[in-house]
Every structure is written in structure tokens, then in C-alpha cells.
Design an enzyme around this catalytic site. Sequence first.
Site, mmCIF file in Angstrom:
data_model
loop_
_atom_site.group_PDB
_atom_site.id
_atom_site.type_symbol
_atom_site.label_atom_id
_atom_site.label_comp_id
_atom_site.label_asym_id
_atom_site.label_seq_id
_atom_site.Cartn_x
_atom_site.Cartn_y
_atom_site.Cartn_z
ATOM 1 N N THR A 9 24.863 -14.190 -20.756
ATOM 2 C CA THR A 9 23.936 -13.241 -20.169
ATOM 3 C C THR A 9 23.638 -12.184 -21.211
ATOM 4 O O THR A 9 24.521 -11.825 -21.998
ATOM 5 C CB THR A 9 24.523 -12.568 -18.908
ATOM 6 O OG1 THR A 9 23.805 -11.373 -18.609
ATOM 7 C CG2 THR A 9 25.979 -12.202 -19.099
ATOM 8 N N CYS A 50 16.590 -12.080 -21.080
ATOM 9 C CA CYS A 50 17.404 -12.332 -19.900
ATOM 10 C C CYS A 50 17.506 -13.837 -19.809
ATOM 11 O O CYS A 50 16.489 -14.539 -19.929
ATOM 12 C CB CYS A 50 16.769 -11.734 -18.645
ATOM 13 S SG CYS A 50 17.665 -12.166 -17.139
#
Length: 231
Positions: free
Chosen positions: A83, A197
Amino acid sequence: MKTIGLLGGMSWESTLGYYRAINEGIKQKLGGLHSAQIAMYSVDFDPIEKLQHAGDWDGTAKILCEAAKSVQAAEADFLLICTNTMHKVAPEIEAAIDIPLLHIADATAEVLVSDGIKTVGLLGTAFTMEQDFYKGRLENKYNLRVVVPNEEDRQIVHRVIYRELCQGKIEPDSKADYLRIIEALAAQGAEAVILGCTEIGMLVSQADTNVRLLDTTAIHAKNAVELALAS
């Protein structure tokens, strides 16, 4: 082959992409029935998301440091945090383990520098777009100029990530919004746009726009494969 450590679950939708990309990369390099050696800890994202939006980054660090220790205990040779946003607590995670951390912003910046790109757009959660842990690393370590969407568009990008992409929802209207925002970043001088992202690649791809896109999941996974196979 080295064992790749994955700290995943944030969200599991994007971690699935990591697992696929890494195994496809190993298969491409080695052929046959080869697959990656992976040690993965997949966290429950719900409490982490609540801590993020409450501003309790120490709380998120505590959870992820314990998870990272478990990955190390499973004999991983190095670690990926699957992430972008949770690289905010990368320093705490690095301090908690003895194996190297392959930082997603470094992997991405190295591609930009290699290709001679000086100005780059950044999409991601509001935390990634607005705080210094990611932008600052690109600017200070790699001398890149980073541009982000305006406040209204940042809110759109953030909302779509949490309310749609992290839940596996792909909405045509949201895709149109993202492509409009990507074009706006290009109009601000961005030579490429970082999909900062790990879920954004589920919504838009290079086939959707003439603006160059850098999918951080793909870049991070490729680096992991290279490091796993390095002598």
C-alpha cells in the site's frame, strides 16, 4: 530464490494484484512451474482505516510493526508494504525488523529518474497527496517536482478509493472523473502521473489515456521479483 515478504490486506483487493504480478514475474523469468516464494501477513483493514481517519498513525504503526515481525519470523528476506498510504509509518516498521524494506516511493522514483521525467502528477489517498511522507521523499531524495489535484478533486480521488475501489466496486462515472483529473495534472505540466494508491490500477490503465501512467503496484512487484532473483 529469496523469499518475498508481503504486508498486505490494505486492501485485500490490491494485495491480490501484488500476488498475481509477483508470481507472473517469476514465471516469466524462470518458466516452467516456477512460482514465487512468499511469506505474507494480511491484516484486517477496517480497524486500520478507522485509525487513519482518526489521525492515530501511532496506532496503525503498532499493528503493522507486529505484522511485519511475523513476516520476518516466517523467514522472508525482505519486506514490501502493499500500500502507498501506510508508507507513512515505514520508518517505524523499518526500525522494528532486521530485514530490508523495499520502499514503494523509491521504486517508483527510480523509474521516473531513469526516464528523465522531472515533473510528475500524484494520485492517491488524501494522506498520500497532501502529507509529506510520500511527496517529500520524491521531491527531496529524487529532486522531482510533484503536482497534485485541487482540493475538490483530491476529495473525489480519496472517496472513490475508500468507498469503491477498496470494496471492489468499479464505477464508470468514477473512471471518467479520474481520467479528467489525470488530464488536469498533465495540463499543470505533469509529464507522467503516479497511480499512488495500489487500488487505482483497478479503475484506470494506460489504455485509457495518452498521459503516461505509473502503476505503483506493478512497479513495486517488478522490483520484488528482481530482488528475489538477484544473486
